[in-house]
Write an enzyme that holds these catalytic residues in place. Structure first.
Site, mmCIF file in Angstrom:
data_model
loop_
_atom_site.group_PDB
_atom_site.id
_atom_site.type_symbol
_atom_site.label_atom_id
_atom_site.label_comp_id
_atom_site.label_asym_id
_atom_site.label_seq_id
_atom_site.Cartn_x
_atom_site.Cartn_y
_atom_site.Cartn_z
ATOM 1 N N VAL A 8 3.143 2.382 17.715
ATOM 2 C CA VAL A 8 2.892 2.159 19.134
ATOM 3 C C VAL A 8 1.490 1.571 19.257
ATOM 4 O O VAL A 8 0.664 1.732 18.367
ATOM 5 C CB VAL A 8 3.018 3.451 19.981
ATOM 6 C CG1 VAL A 8 4.464 3.917 20.033
ATOM 7 C CG2 VAL A 8 2.119 4.543 19.456
ATOM 8 N N SER A 9 1.252 0.903 20.382
ATOM 9 C CA SER A 9 -0.012 0.181 20.504
ATOM 10 C C SER A 9 -1.112 0.926 21.243
ATOM 11 O O SER A 9 -2.234 0.464 21.265
ATOM 12 C CB SER A 9 0.237 -1.170 21.168
ATOM 13 O OG SER A 9 0.863 -0.992 22.408
ATOM 14 N N THR A 10 -0.813 2.063 21.831
ATOM 15 C CA THR A 10 -1.877 2.828 22.482
ATOM 16 C C THR A 10 -1.728 4.309 22.149
ATOM 17 O O THR A 10 -0.639 4.782 21.844
ATOM 18 C CB THR A 10 -1.846 2.670 24.025
ATOM 19 O OG1 THR A 10 -0.617 3.179 24.513
ATOM 20 C CG2 THR A 10 -2.029 1.225 24.445
ATOM 21 N N GLN A 13 0.881 6.430 24.100
ATOM 22 C CA GLN A 13 2.313 6.216 23.903
ATOM 23 C C GLN A 13 2.829 7.238 22.886
ATOM 24 O O GLN A 13 2.089 7.726 22.048
ATOM 25 C CB GLN A 13 2.594 4.793 23.417
ATOM 26 C CG GLN A 13 2.397 3.751 24.506
ATOM 27 C CD GLN A 13 2.672 2.348 23.991
ATOM 28 O OE1 GLN A 13 2.233 1.981 22.903
ATOM 29 N NE2 GLN A 13 3.389 1.575 24.778
#
Length: 185
Positions: A8-10, A13
């Site tokens: 996931v990118s953050t 998340q």
């Protein structure tokens, strides 16, 4: 061995859905990452790629969880292939390099990416040529202007050492040596 990669990118998340889908698909080991898509460093991806053995299959829930771009995907697929491993996406059944059809699709993607790179190189070259024709200069600006070049050449012709000429003009002595070499030709 089936190896799962979840990303996931953050930080806020959640990996639970990916983790669950990968376990359900039979993955024996999971590599999980929470990093921004802009970040080049993905330690868990690197660890997974280093862990690969021939016959392993990397499973992802979706290709965009593994790669940021087509080029990135192809680079990862090449590393997998070199290790004798495969790639499978749960959401994109056509992206399964363990099957002949999946390998063919990836080969087509690689061809398209190569074609795109060639077009970019061609456009860049054409753009540079047009800019040069308009008088745009590329690279570092010259260390000396035309008057300083004439002065340096005159001082060199009069026998002043390059070290002293360079100190007078505030440049490195290699600049003076290049001028002298260019004048000799």
């Amino acid at each position: 061995m089936l190896l799962g990669y979840a990303g996931v990118s953050t930080e806020d998340q959640d990996l639970r859905q990916q983790r669950s889908a990968l376990r359900e698909a039979g993955c024996e080991r999971l590599f999980e990452e929470k990093v921004s898509g802009a970040t080049r460093s993905r330690p868990q991806l690197t660890a997974m790629l280093d862990h690969l053995r021939a016959g392993d299959v990397v499973v992802v829930t979706r290709l965009d969880r593994l790669a940021r771009s087509t080029r990135d995907l192809l680079d990862i697929a090449e590393r997998l292939s070199a290790a004798g491993a495969g790639l499978r996406s749960l959401a994109e059944p056509w992206a399964d390099t363990t099957s002949p059809a999946g390998r063919m699709v990836l080969t087509v993607f690689a061809g398209i990416a190569e074609f795109e790179r060639a077009l970019i190189v061609e456009r860049t070259g054409t753009g540079r040529a047009a800019a040069k024709a308009r008088g745009v200069r590329f690279g570092r600006p010259p260390a000396l202007n035309a008057d300083q070049v004439r002065l340096a050449r005159r001082l060199h012709a009069e026998g002043m050492p390059a070290r002293d000429i360079a100190a007078t003009l505030g440049v490195h002595r290699a600049t003076i040596y290049r001028l002298a070499a260019a004048e000799a030709h």
